[in-house]
Design an enzyme around this catalytic site. Structure first.
Site, PDB file in Angstrom:
ATOM      1  CE  LYS A   9      -3.848  -2.145   2.559  1.00  0.00           C
ATOM      2  NZ  LYS A   9      -4.814  -1.938   3.672  1.00  0.00           N
ATOM      3  CE1 TYR A  49      -9.568  -3.285   0.993  1.00  0.00           C
ATOM      4  CE2 TYR A  49      -8.959  -1.164   0.048  1.00  0.00           C
ATOM      5  CZ  TYR A  49      -8.610  -2.329   0.733  1.00  0.00           C
ATOM      6  OH  TYR A  49      -7.309  -2.515   1.146  1.00  0.00           O
ATOM      7  CG  PHE A  57     -13.480   3.057   7.596  1.00  0.00           C
ATOM      8  CD1 PHE A  57     -12.895   2.352   6.543  1.00  0.00           C
ATOM      9  CD2 PHE A  57     -14.267   2.350   8.499  1.00  0.00           C
ATOM     10  CE1 PHE A  57     -13.083   0.989   6.388  1.00  0.00           C
ATOM     11  CE2 PHE A  57     -14.473   0.981   8.365  1.00  0.00           C
ATOM     12  CZ  PHE A  57     -13.865   0.303   7.296  1.00  0.00           C
ATOM     13  NE  ARG A  85      -6.394 -12.344   5.792  1.00  0.00           N
ATOM     14  CZ  ARG A  85      -7.134 -11.239   5.732  1.00  0.00           C
ATOM     15  NH1 ARG A  85      -6.946 -10.346   4.757  1.00  0.00           N
ATOM     16  NH2 ARG A  85      -8.054 -10.987   6.637  1.00  0.00           N
ATOM     17  CB  THR A  91      -7.544  -5.242  10.141  1.00  0.00           C
ATOM     18  OG1 THR A  91      -8.066  -6.403   9.482  1.00  0.00           O
ATOM     19  CG2 THR A  91      -7.822  -4.009   9.284  1.00  0.00           C
ATOM     20  NE  ARG A 102      -2.447  -5.391   7.492  1.00  0.00           N
ATOM     21  CZ  ARG A 102      -3.616  -5.913   7.119  1.00  0.00           C
ATOM     22  NH1 ARG A 102      -4.271  -6.743   7.933  1.00  0.00           N
ATOM     23  NH2 ARG A 102      -4.119  -5.619   5.933  1.00  0.00           N
ATOM     24  CG  ASN A 112      -3.628  -2.049   7.096  1.00  0.00           C
ATOM     25  OD1 ASN A 112      -3.475  -1.702   5.933  1.00  0.00           O
ATOM     26  ND2 ASN A 112      -4.684  -2.708   7.512  1.00  0.00           N
ATOM     27  CG  HIS A 115      -5.285  -6.416   0.049  1.00  0.00           C
ATOM     28  ND1 HIS A 115      -6.466  -6.539   0.749  1.00  0.00           N
ATOM     29  CD2 HIS A 115      -5.350  -7.333  -0.967  1.00  0.00           C
ATOM     30  CE1 HIS A 115      -7.219  -7.475   0.167  1.00  0.00           C
ATOM     31  NE2 HIS A 115      -6.557  -7.976  -0.871  1.00  0.00           N
ATOM     32  CD  GLU A 126      -8.773  -9.790  -3.097  1.00  0.00           C
ATOM     33  OE1 GLU A 126      -7.575  -9.952  -2.757  1.00  0.00           O
ATOM     34  OE2 GLU A 126      -9.683  -9.514  -2.286  1.00  0.00           O
TER      35      GLU A 126
HETATM   36  P1  TYD Z   1     -10.674  -5.407   5.829  1.00  0.00           P
HETATM   37  O1  TYD Z   1     -10.965  -6.066   4.515  1.00  0.00           O
HETATM   38  O2  TYD Z   1     -11.720  -5.505   6.918  1.00  0.00           O
HETATM   39  O3  TYD Z   1      -9.306  -5.903   6.497  1.00  0.00           O
HETATM   40  P2  TYD Z   1      -7.963  -6.584   5.910  1.00  0.00           P
HETATM   41  O4  TYD Z   1      -7.208  -5.544   5.116  1.00  0.00           O
HETATM   42  O5  TYD Z   1      -7.197  -6.992   7.162  1.00  0.00           O
HETATM   43  O6  TYD Z   1      -8.390  -7.771   5.074  1.00  0.00           O
HETATM   44  O7  TYD Z   1     -10.427  -3.838   5.577  1.00  0.00           O
HETATM   45  C1  TYD Z   1      -9.769  -3.386   4.433  1.00  0.00           C
HETATM   46  C2  TYD Z   1      -8.965  -2.162   4.777  1.00  0.00           C
HETATM   47  O8  TYD Z   1      -9.844  -1.106   5.197  1.00  0.00           O
HETATM   48  C3  TYD Z   1      -7.998  -2.352   5.957  1.00  0.00           C
HETATM   49  O9  TYD Z   1      -6.803  -2.971   5.577  1.00  0.00           O
HETATM   50  C4  TYD Z   1      -7.820  -0.934   6.414  1.00  0.00           C
HETATM   51  C5  TYD Z   1      -9.192  -0.302   6.179  1.00  0.00           C
HETATM   52  N1  TYD Z   1     -10.008  -0.275   7.408  1.00  0.00           N
HETATM   53  C6  TYD Z   1     -10.048   0.896   8.152  1.00  0.00           C
HETATM   54  O10 TYD Z   1      -9.404   1.902   7.793  1.00  0.00           O
HETATM   55  N2  TYD Z   1     -10.812   0.937   9.292  1.00  0.00           N
HETATM   56  C7  TYD Z   1     -11.519  -0.141   9.718  1.00  0.00           C
HETATM   57  O11 TYD Z   1     -12.221  -0.059  10.767  1.00  0.00           O
HETATM   58  C8  TYD Z   1     -11.485  -1.348   8.940  1.00  0.00           C
HETATM   59  C9  TYD Z   1     -12.261  -2.574   9.371  1.00  0.00           C
HETATM   60  C10 TYD Z   1     -10.717  -1.367   7.793  1.00  0.00           C
END
Ligand code: TYD
Length: 155
Positions: A9, A49, A57, A85, A91, A102, A112, A115, A126
Site C-alpha cells: 500500500k 473494497y 471510513f 494472512r 487489520t 503489520r 497498515n 493487503h 483479486e
Molecule cells: P478489511 O478487509 O476488513 O481488512 P484486511 O485488510 O485486514 O483484510 O479492511 C480493508 C482495509 O480497510 C484495511 O486494511 C484498512 C481499512 N479499514 C479501516 O481503515 N478501518 C476499519 O475499521 C477497517 C475494518 C478497515
C-alpha cells in the site's frame, strides 16, 4: 495452484519498506508469479473494497489507497492464502502480533502496509482484477525441492 493478491500500500511505498516486505515473502519460500507498480483509482477500489463502501471510513480509505502508486503482487505456494494472512497479521497494526508485517512495521488500522487476499476464491478474483492473464507467470523455482517434500510439492 493457489494464488494470493498482495498490495504493497502507499504506507509501504512512502516508508520505503517495499524491499523488506518482499524479502519476507521470498525468505518464506513463496514464489512471485506477477508483480508491477500501478496507480489505483476509485473504480478499482470500489470493486476491491465492495464490502466496505458503506462504512464511514471509506472516503478516507480511498484517499489513503490512492496517495501514491502501489506495488501489486501475485504470490503462489501451498496454502499461500492462509500462510500470507498469518504473516500479515491483524487489520489494526497496533494490535497485530509482533513478528507479523503489520505488527512489526505499523501503528495504524488504515495505514497498515499490505493487503492480502482472505480466501483462495478471493485470491483468484483479486489477481484477475489487478493483472492481465499474460502478466502472471508459471515457472518452477530451482529451490522447490528444498522448500517442499515430494507430496507437498504437488500443490
Ligand atoms: P478489511 O478487509 O476488513 O481488512 P484486511 O485488510 O485486514 O483484510 O479492511 C480493508 C482495509 O480497510 C484495511 O486494511 C484498512 C481499512 N479499514 C479501516 O481503515 N478501518 C476499519 O475499521 C477497517 C475494518 C478497515
Amino acid at each position: 495452484m493457489e494464488k494470493t493478491l498482495i498490495i504493497l500500500k502507499p504506507s509501504c511505498v512512502q516508508r520505503a519498506l517495499v524491499g523488506q516486505v518482499i524479502n519476507r515473502f521470498q525468505r518464506k519460500g513463496l514464489t512471485i508469479a506477477g508483480m508491477k507498480m500501478m496507480q489505483l483509482d476509485e473504480q478499482i477500489l470500489r470493486e476491491h473494497y465492495a464490502h466496505l463502501v458503506d462504512k464511514p471510513f471509506f472516503p478516507s480509505l480511498l484517499r489513503s489507497m490512492m496517495a501514491t502508486p502501489v506495488i501489486v503482487m501475485c504470490l503462489v505456494g501451498k496454502e499461500v492464502v492462509s500462510v500470507v494472512r498469518a504473516m500479515v497479521g491483524a487489520t489494526n497494526s497496533r494490535v497485530a502480533a509482533p513478528g507479523t508485517i503489520r505488527g512489526d512495521y505499523g501503528m495504524s488500522g488504515q495505514e497498515n502496509i499490505v493487503h492480502a487476499s482472505d480466501s483462495p476464491e478471493n485470491g483468484d478474483i483479486e489477481v484477475a482484477r489487478f493483472f492481465k492473464p499474460d502478466e502472471i507467470f508459471t515457472y518452477q523455482p530451482i529451490t522447490t525441492p528444498a522448500i517442499y517434500n515430494d507430496q507437498e510439492r504437488n500443490y
